[in-house]
Design an enzyme around this catalytic site. Structure first.
Site, PDB file in Angstrom:
ATOM      1  N   GLU A  49      -5.302  -8.339  -1.372  1.00  0.00           N
ATOM      2  CA  GLU A  49      -6.288  -7.997  -0.070  1.00  0.00           C
ATOM      3  C   GLU A  49      -7.808  -7.801  -0.375  1.00  0.00           C
ATOM      4  OE1 GLU A  49      -4.564  -5.526   3.098  1.00  0.00           O
ATOM      5  OE2 GLU A  49      -2.619  -6.000   2.335  1.00  0.00           O
ATOM      6  N   GLU A  88       0.884  -1.192  -0.041  1.00  0.00           N
ATOM      7  CA  GLU A  88      -0.134   0.136  -0.154  1.00  0.00           C
ATOM      8  C   GLU A  88       0.890   1.330  -0.097  1.00  0.00           C
ATOM      9  OE1 GLU A  88      -2.636  -0.630   3.358  1.00  0.00           O
ATOM     10  OE2 GLU A  88      -4.149  -1.516   2.289  1.00  0.00           O
TER      11      GLU A  88
HETATM   12  C1  BG6 Z   1      -4.189  -2.998   4.765  1.00  0.00           C
HETATM   13  C2  BG6 Z   1      -3.055  -3.690   5.334  1.00  0.00           C
HETATM   14  O1  BG6 Z   1      -4.413  -1.637   5.185  1.00  0.00           O
HETATM   15  O2  BG6 Z   1      -5.477  -3.390   5.450  1.00  0.00           O
HETATM   16  C3  BG6 Z   1      -2.993  -4.661   6.361  1.00  0.00           C
HETATM   17  O3  BG6 Z   1      -2.087  -3.874   3.941  1.00  0.00           O
HETATM   18  C4  BG6 Z   1      -4.111  -4.458   7.273  1.00  0.00           C
HETATM   19  O4  BG6 Z   1      -1.798  -4.652   6.751  1.00  0.00           O
HETATM   20  C5  BG6 Z   1      -5.341  -4.509   6.174  1.00  0.00           C
HETATM   21  O5  BG6 Z   1      -4.073  -5.560   8.259  1.00  0.00           O
HETATM   22  C6  BG6 Z   1      -6.580  -4.534   7.281  1.00  0.00           C
HETATM   23  O6  BG6 Z   1      -6.687  -3.321   7.902  1.00  0.00           O
HETATM   24  P1  BG6 Z   1      -6.635  -3.556   9.512  1.00  0.00           P
HETATM   25  O7  BG6 Z   1      -6.507  -1.982  10.271  1.00  0.00           O
HETATM   26  O8  BG6 Z   1      -8.073  -3.915   9.831  1.00  0.00           O
HETATM   27  O9  BG6 Z   1      -6.119  -4.325  10.185  1.00  0.00           O
END
Ligand code: BG6
Length: 481
Positions: free
Chosen positions: A364, A172
């Site tokens: 993701e 990101e």
């Molecule tokens: C993304 C990141 O922002 O979202 C991850 O690459 C992160 O590291 C994921 O865990 C989900 O966000 P969060 O804050 O719910 O863990």
């Protein structure tokens, strides 16, 4: 509609070292910025690691990776996205030689993946800059980090280049705009960081990313290098053209990262922004030459969309995300305020494909939710129909985008095993198909349990995505236990 996913589509899941491994001081590992962020992005870093920091032990993947990878294999994973902790390999970041114990750990993880026929997808830097580079150098504001990162990449490509096909340079990368410490190891508090320093840091990361791509071509022929972007489509809050322009400008701030990675030069709209905001970057001829080494594919995370407006009175906060923006009145939100928008994923896929014409990879996507561990037929599990519905709704839209002609390499859900949240550092914000018995207060046995979504995802993969839109109730009973 039923859309067939391409043969060889890479189904799997994703994690990051700092959120799963634990063992923060084992195997010669140095400290990373995560070891001093016990509350994620909610409070400033602590001086030293504190016992309330769940990431110090996380879910103990460092010792349990074989068991976890076996569970991924049981779901039929074709690919597993992991990150390498930079401070396991170079404990301080600026060390002359790598830490052999750290390298050997990832040898073992890769061996295990290979044994199960799971392809690794490696993030080189996922929110885990060595702490020493943050404190002694000012993180990515300092040009020296390009050289340290290049040495780290060289070490990885020499060691693993023959067995890792897919690499991502920075997780990101655009999130540094909003979270300079988490994303760029920049210790200056956000409200005191000048745009001049922020964009210089971004420039250093972009050059480092391009150098990594060049190096991979030299040292790991056949490897594919991708950038990784936090995707958040920004809609105009109203049809007022001023809102449309506000949304366009918000998109530009993020597009810039993909434009530079894919086209090898700064886009005109960003140069204009620099001119009008008195930003003068230190860019060498070598930098310009380096940036020409563009990526092979574009990967991104997708959780939500947002809106933008030109009207200052309507600029209310309210989204639980790190990117700002204005809530969309038509969408529901998760328990953490992230607005759920499956169609936004189709929008992003079409948009990125049309803009860059490079293969895409969704690395993701997922729902952070509170889970209840219950017993079904004497077996501990979580009946997470809400997670299945979220993923199913998004995969339907992936199917639409494939039908639209988008070139997509694969899909890895975020946090395929429960892990510690990045933004809040909680365990209770769970994403996994596998429940890990650990609580926000650090208690728990660390035992793993298959959730209902585990069986659903296994069927998704087994049918290469032929089952979307049929939801959880259609998960064949035989596959549920
Ligand atoms: C993304 C990141 O922002 O979202 C991850 O690459 C992160 O590291 C994921 O865990 C989900 O966000 P969060 O804050 O719910 O863990």
């Amino acid at each position: 509609m039923t859309t067939s996913f391409p043969a060889g589509f890479l189904w799997g899941g994703a994690t990051a070292a700092n959120q799963v491994e634990g063992a923060y001081a084992e195997g010669g590992k140095g400290l990373s910025i995560q070891d001093v962020l016990p509350r994620g992005i909610q409070t400033p870093p602590t001086e030293a690691p504190t016992p309330d920091n769940l990431k110090l032990e996380a879910v103990d993947f460092y010792h349990r990776y074989a068991e976890d990878i076996a569970l991924f294999a049981e779901m039929g994973f074709k690919v597993f996205r992991l990150s390498i902790a930079w401070s396991r390999i170079f404990p301080n970041g600026d060390d002359d030689a790598p830490n052999e114990e750290g390298l050997a750990f990832y040898d073992r993880v890769l061996d295990e993946l290979e044994r199960h026929g799971i392809e690794p997808l490696v993030t080189i830097s996922h929110y885990e800059t060595p702490l020493h580079l943050a404190r002694a150098y000012g993180g990515w504001t300092n040009r020296d980090l390009i050289g340290f990162y290049e040495r780290y990449c060289r070490t990885l490509f020499e060691r693993y280049g023959h067995r890792v096909r897919y690499w991502l340079t920075f997780n990101e990368i655009n999130s540094v705009l909003h979270e300079p410490f988490l994303s760029g190891g920049i210790p200056t508090p956000k409200d005191q960081l000048s745009e001049q320093d922020l964009y210089q840091a971004i420039h250093h990361e972009l050059v480092a990313s391009a150098r990594a791509t060049r190096l991979a071509r030299e040292l790991a022929p056949g490897a594919q290098v991708g950038c990784m972007i936090l995707a958040m489509p920004t809609y105009p809050l109203t049809p007022d053209p001023a809102d449309v322009v506000a949304a366009m400008q918000a998109e530009h701030a993020n597009y810039a990262f993909g434009d530079i990675h894919c086209r090898g030069e700064y886009p005109g709209y960003l140069l204009r922004y620099f001119r009008e905001h008195g930003i003068e970057l230190d860019v060498t001829d070598q930098d310009r030459e380096d940036l020409r080494h563009t990526v092979d594919f574009v990967s991104f995370s997708y959780y939500m969309s947002l809106c933008e407006t030109a009207d200052p009175e309507k600029k209310v906060a309210g989204l639980g995300n790190i990117m700002g923006g204005v809530p969309n009145p038509t969408l529901e939100a998760s328990e953490w305020g992230w607005q759920i928008d499956p169609q936004g994923l189709r929008v992003v896929l079409n948009d990125y494909w049309e803009r860059w014409q490079k293969p895409l990879f969704i690395v993701e996507n997922g729902l952070g939710a509170v889970d209840q561990l219950v017993e079904v037929d004497g077996t501990p599990t979580v009946v997470d129909d809400y997670r299945i519905a979220y993923l199913d709704d998004h995969l339907v839209q992936v199917g639409e985008a494939l039908a639209d002609g988008v070139d997509l390499l694969g899909y890895t859900t975020w946090g395929c095993i429960d892990l510690v949240s990045a933004s809040t550092a909680q365990m209770s914000k769970r994403y996994g198909f596998i429940y890990v018995d650990r609580n926000d207060d650090g208690t728990g046995s660390l035992e793993r349990y298959r959730k209902k979504s585990f069986h659903w995802y296994r069927q998704v993969i087994a049918t290469n995505g032929a089952m979307f839109g049929r939801r959880a109730d259609d998960v064949a009973p035989a596959l549920q236990h």
